[in-house]
Design a protein around this motif. Sequence first.
Motif, PDB file in Angstrom:
ATOM      1  N   CYS A 121     -21.379  83.775 -73.308  1.00 57.28           N
ATOM      2  CA  CYS A 121     -21.154  83.945 -71.872  1.00 57.28           C
ATOM      3  C   CYS A 121     -21.398  85.413 -71.579  1.00 57.28           C
ATOM      4  CB  CYS A 121     -19.730  83.560 -71.479  1.00 57.28           C
ATOM      5  SG  CYS A 121     -19.361  83.984 -69.765  1.00 57.28           S
ATOM      6  N   ARG A 122     -22.210  85.706 -70.574  1.00 59.36           N
ATOM      7  CA  ARG A 122     -22.530  87.094 -70.265  1.00 59.36           C
ATOM      8  C   ARG A 122     -21.674  87.639 -69.136  1.00 59.36           C
ATOM      9  NH1 ARG A 122     -24.140  91.561 -72.804  1.00 59.36           N
ATOM     10  NH2 ARG A 122     -26.019  92.547 -71.965  1.00 59.36           N
ATOM     11  N   CYS A 123     -20.972  86.770 -68.416  1.00 54.29           N
ATOM     12  CA  CYS A 123     -20.279  87.228 -67.207  1.00 54.29           C
ATOM     13  C   CYS A 123     -18.803  87.543 -67.410  1.00 54.29           C
ATOM     14  CB  CYS A 123     -20.360  86.164 -66.110  1.00 54.29           C
ATOM     15  SG  CYS A 123     -22.019  85.737 -65.590  1.00 54.29           S
ATOM     16  N   THR A 124     -18.099  86.734 -68.181  1.00 58.43           N
ATOM     17  CA  THR A 124     -16.628  86.738 -68.089  1.00 58.43           C
ATOM     18  C   THR A 124     -15.930  87.605 -69.115  1.00 58.43           C
ATOM     19  OG1 THR A 124     -16.375  84.890 -69.620  1.00 58.43           O
ATOM     20  CG2 THR A 124     -16.661  84.350 -67.287  1.00 58.43           C
TER      21      THR A 124
ATOM     22  N   GLN B 232     -17.980  82.075 -63.701  1.00 56.03           N
ATOM     23  CA  GLN B 232     -18.599  83.020 -62.759  1.00 56.03           C
ATOM     24  C   GLN B 232     -19.961  82.445 -62.393  1.00 56.03           C
ATOM     25  OE1 GLN B 232     -18.281  87.274 -63.519  1.00 56.03           O
ATOM     26  NE2 GLN B 232     -16.252  87.048 -64.396  1.00 56.03           N
ATOM     27  N   CYS B 233     -21.030  82.902 -63.051  1.00 61.67           N
ATOM     28  CA  CYS B 233     -22.319  82.286 -62.710  1.00 61.67           C
ATOM     29  C   CYS B 233     -22.345  80.831 -63.132  1.00 61.67           C
ATOM     30  CB  CYS B 233     -23.480  83.066 -63.316  1.00 61.67           C
ATOM     31  SG  CYS B 233     -23.890  82.643 -65.029  1.00 61.67           S
ATOM     32  N   GLY B 234     -21.599  80.498 -64.178  1.00 56.68           N
ATOM     33  CA  GLY B 234     -21.477  79.096 -64.570  1.00 56.68           C
ATOM     34  C   GLY B 234     -22.586  78.574 -65.462  1.00 56.68           C
ATOM     35  N   PHE B 235     -23.520  79.425 -65.844  1.00 59.71           N
ATOM     36  CA  PHE B 235     -24.649  78.932 -66.641  1.00 59.71           C
ATOM     37  C   PHE B 235     -24.201  78.538 -68.049  1.00 59.71           C
ATOM     38  CE2 PHE B 235     -29.077  78.816 -68.130  1.00 59.71           C
ATOM     39  CZ  PHE B 235     -29.707  78.323 -67.005  1.00 59.71           C
ATOM     40  N   CYS B 236     -23.189  79.247 -68.560  1.00 61.51           N
ATOM     41  CA  CYS B 236     -22.657  78.927 -69.884  1.00 61.51           C
ATOM     42  C   CYS B 236     -21.687  77.761 -69.842  1.00 61.51           C
ATOM     43  CB  CYS B 236     -21.914  80.137 -70.439  1.00 61.51           C
ATOM     44  SG  CYS B 236     -20.451  80.554 -69.449  1.00 61.51           S
TER      45      CYS B 236
ATOM     46  N   LEU C 178     -27.679  84.778 -68.561  1.00 59.10           N
ATOM     47  CA  LEU C 178     -27.954  83.551 -69.320  1.00 59.10           C
ATOM     48  C   LEU C 178     -28.998  82.657 -68.666  1.00 59.10           C
ATOM     49  CD1 LEU C 178     -25.117  81.895 -71.311  1.00 59.10           C
ATOM     50  CD2 LEU C 178     -26.584  83.808 -71.857  1.00 59.10           C
TER      51      LEU C 178
HETATM   52  S1  FES Z   1     -20.187  82.532 -66.404  1.00 54.91           S
HETATM   53 FE1  FES Z   1     -22.154  83.443 -66.426  1.00 54.91          FE
HETATM   54  S2  FES Z   1     -22.735  83.241 -68.468  1.00 54.91           S
HETATM   55 FE2  FES Z   1     -20.706  82.546 -68.495  1.00 54.91          FE
END
Ligand code: FES
Lengths: 788, 166
Positions: free
Chosen positions: B134-137, B98-102, A209
Motif C-alpha cells: 500500500c503506498r498511501c496509508t 485512501q486511493c483504494g487500489f491496494c 499503485l
Molecule cells: S490506499 Fe492507495 S495504495 Fe493503499
Amino acid sequence: MAGPTTPRNLSAVSAPGRDGIGASPPRPDGILKVKGDFAYASDLWHEDMLWGTTLRSPHARARIRSVDVSAALALPGVYAVLTHEDIPGSKFYGLEIADQPVLAIDEVRFHGEPIAIVAADHPETARRAVARIVVDYDVSPAIGPVEALDPERYGHVHAPADYKAHASGNIVHSQHVHHGDGDSAEVRARADVIVRGEYEVGMQDQAFLGPESGLAVPAEDGGIDLYIATQWLHVDRQQMCPVLALPPEKVRLTLAGVGGAFGGREDISMQVHACLLAQYTGKPVKIVYNREESFFGHVHRHPATMVFEHGATRDGRLVFVRAEIVLDGGAYASSSPAVVGNAASLGIGPYVIPNASIDATAVYTNNPPCGAMRGFGAVQMCFGYESQMDRLAAELGMDPVKLRRLNAMEQGSVLPTGQVVDAPAPVAELLRRVEAMPLPAAAYRRTGDGVDLRELPGGVSNSTHGEGVVRGIGYGVGIKNVGFSEGFDDYSTARVRLEVINGAPVALVHTAMAEVGQGGVTVHAQIVRTELGVDLVTIAPADTRVGSAGSTSASRQTYMTGGAVKSAAEAVRGTVLARGRRRHGWTPDLVAGLRLVDGKVVDRADAVVADLVDLLGDEPVDETVEFRHRPTQAFDRLTGQGFGHVQYTFCAHRAVVDVDVELGLVKVVELAAAQDVGKAMNPLAVLGQIHGGSTQGLGLAVMEEIVVAEGRVRNPSFTDYLIPTILDTPPMPVDVLELADPHAPYGLRGAGEAPTLSATPAIVAAIRAATGLALNRVPVRPEHLTGI
Amino acid sequence: MRVTFTVNGRPTEADDVWEGESLLYVLRERVGLPGSKNACEQGECGSCTVYLDGAPVCACLVAAGQVQDRAVGTVEGLADGDTLDPVQQAFVDAGAVQCGFCTPGLLVQTHDLLNRAHHPSDAEIREALSGNLCRCTGYEKIMDAVRLAAARKADARGTAPAGSEG
Ligand code: FES
Ligand code: FES
C-alpha cells in the motif's frame, strides 16, 4: 457491459446534524472501493475500444536515423501506428516550459522516451506491433549532472537555441538567496565553529499503485472525451489542446478513479497519446501502463547533491549557512523551475539564521525527467540541513534536539527570503512533543528462546537472534510551503447547488478537484454540512465542465478547493437568506445572525425562523465561486527576496531503529510524529496523510532509489525498486497540533507533504546514532553500513 | 481456448482466451470483474489477490488455463448484496482506504487470515499482509482495520479475544 463505465455521483449521507468539519465520517467512495466497484481509470471499458501502447527508447541519448513502422502496420488487428509526423498540432508540451516532444523528433534524450504509439484490438497485439517497429539509432554517451555543467566539453542536452525561459547552457533554472550578509568573511569570523557536509539524495519514485491509465472516446462533434487518472484536469487539457489542434471546448476531461499520485501525475503521460490514437482511428482507445512502463512514464523526485556549511557560536546560536544545491532535472524541464524555487527558499530549514547564501540549480541531463513528488524540493534540503544540525550538535557537544529548539523559527521570524512568518510556527513545540512521547520498549532479547525474529532486523530470514543489534534514536524537523508560490495565480473553483429532492434538502458539490486518495471528497461534504446544515451531500464527478481546481499537489487542495467549496456554500446561503428576506420581510439585522442548521434557518438564539425545504421550494440555488489565496510574489532573481509562499507547514519526527551492524540491516522500530495542521478538518484523514507521508520518507531513508547508470534505468519493477511493506513500516504514533492560521479557511494548514520531509533525516540520524557512521547519502544501503 | 470455472460461486465461461493470458486478465477484461487490481503483474504487490479453491493467490501469476474447473473468489464476492463482510466494513470504518487500489487484494488476504486465525497478534497480521503493498496509508489504519474486523467477528461469535488461536 455497455457504454463506458464512467465515474458516478458519490452520495455522502450523515446522521442528522453530524459529520461537519472536525468529524471523521466515512469516505463517500469507501463502500464502492471495498466492494471492488469503484471505476479506476484502468477499469474503464467501451464497446469497440482499442488498446494503445508506446514504443520507448532503449537509449538515453541518440540520434534517430530512421523509423520503419511497416511491419507493425502489417500485423492483423493493428489500427494505427503513429510517430511525431502524424501529430496535427504542436509537437511539444510541458508544465512550465513546453520543451518535451509528444513523440521523439529525430533524437531521444532519455531512456524510455516515447517514439511511436500503436492502437490494436488486443493489448498483446499492440505490444507485438511495437516490437516490430524498426528504429535506427546513432547512440551517444549520456550527459549526466556533472557533465551537464560543462557543456563546452560534453555537449548540450537540447540545442542551445532551443532553450526557453531562464534556461541556458544545460541549466534549466537557478535561484540565489542572499540573506543578511550571506557568508562573507566577517560573518564567518563571527562563528566559533563551522561544519561542512556534502550530501546526496537518490532518485525516488512516486510508485503510486494504480499505473497511468485512461480512455479516450472520439465524439460526434469532432472533439474527444477523455476519462483519466490525473492530478489536474485543466492543465492537462491546456497542454493537450495545442497538440490535438482542438479548442478547449472540444477536449473534455473527466476524472476516472485514481490509484494514488504523489506528484507523479502532475505531468501528462498517456493523455495525448490516447487522444491522438482515438482521433486517428475514430475509435475509443484505452491505454494502461504496466509497472515497468509506469517507471518510464512519469517524472521522479530530483536527485540532489548538496554542499552545506553551518556556522554557529559556541553556545549553539546559528550565525550563517552556505548551501550549494544541484538538482538533476533530467531531459525535460517539467516542474524543475518551481522545485528550484522551493529548494532555495526553504533550504535552511525551520530555523532563524541571520545570514545565508544559498544557490540552487537544476540541470538538464540525459537522465529520466524529474519533477513533482510529495515534498517538492523541500525533501532533499531537509535531509541536508537536518544532517548538518546533527553534525553541528556533535561538534558543539550539544543535545541535537536542544540545538534545534534553540534556533527554531516561530511566528514573527524572518525567513531568508525576507518574508515574515505571519502565522503560528510551533517548531520548538513540535520537537518538544515528539521528544516527550514514550519510547518503545526493546523489542528483542539478546539471549534466550523468547526472541521473535519478526521484531529483529532481517526478520524471519533468521539472520540474528539479537547479537550485533544496536538501537539508535534520531530526530528531524522540516518546513514545507503550501499552495502554489512565486506569484502564480493560484485559484480553485467550486459549484454548490442546494435543492429539495424527495422532500429533503440536498447539496451537490461540483469541482474539478482530483481525488487521488487524500479524501478531499469527504472533506467537501463535511464543509457543505457545516455551512448549509444539510445531511445529504452529493459529490459530482470531477470534470472540465466546471472551472479549474488547480492541482492536487503542494498540500493545497483542502485549503484551495476546500476554500472554494466553503465560499460557494456561503454564496448559496446568502441567496437562500435573501430569498427569505424578500419573502418574509426579514430585517437585515435578523438576516445577519441567521444560520442553516439541521435543515432549518435558525437565529442567534437558535430559534427556528424557517424551514429550508419551504424556503427552497422547487427553485434550486446554484452558485459557482472562484477562490484565491493571498497573492504571493516571484523571488528576486538575484537575491531571492520576496513574499514567495502563502503558508508554511511543519512536522517533527523521532525515529527509533535497530541496526544489525554486522550485516547492515535496519529495522525501523518506531516513527513518531508531531505536526501542526491548523485545523484537523477530518482527523482520521489527517492521520492517514501523516502516516502515508512518513512512510514515503522511510522509503527514501532506507530503500527507495531508481538506479540510473549512464542514463539507463536499472530497476523499473517492484522486484527491484522496493517500497516499504507492512513489515518494513513500524508503529507511528502521531501528535496533532491545531494552531489556526488566521489567513486560511477554518485556520487549516495543508498536511500532506510535511511528514515526508522529516521522516528521512530522523531515520538516518537514528542509524548514525546506532553505528557511528557519517551516512551522507540516502537511501542508506546495507553496504554503506558494513563498508563492503 | 475456452476456460470454464466458477467465480464467486457462479459458473463462468471465458472464450477466445490466449495461452499467455493470466487469470487476472480474464477476470478484468473477459468476465467483467475489474475489482481485482493490476499494479505489477509480477506477484510483488498483492493487489490482484483472489481465492483459488479457497487459498489466496496472485491472479497475475496464475495462467488462465490453470483455473479450468476450479473455484475463484474475488473481492466482488465478499459482500452479501448490500451487506458488507466485516472485513470490508472495518476497512471503511478504520480509515484503511485512501486511493483504494491496494484494498481489494488486502481484503481477500485479510479475509483469509481471519478465517485461519481468529485473534491474530500484530506480528501475525504483518506477516500475513507482507505481500500486499500500500503506498498511501503507511499501513497503520490497515492494522487498525484488521484488529477491528477480528474483534467484531469475535463479538459476533460470542468469543473473547483471549490470545491467538492461530
Ligand atoms: S490506499 Fe492507495 S495504495 Fe493503499
Ligand atoms: S498485480 Fe499481481 S501481485 Fe501485483
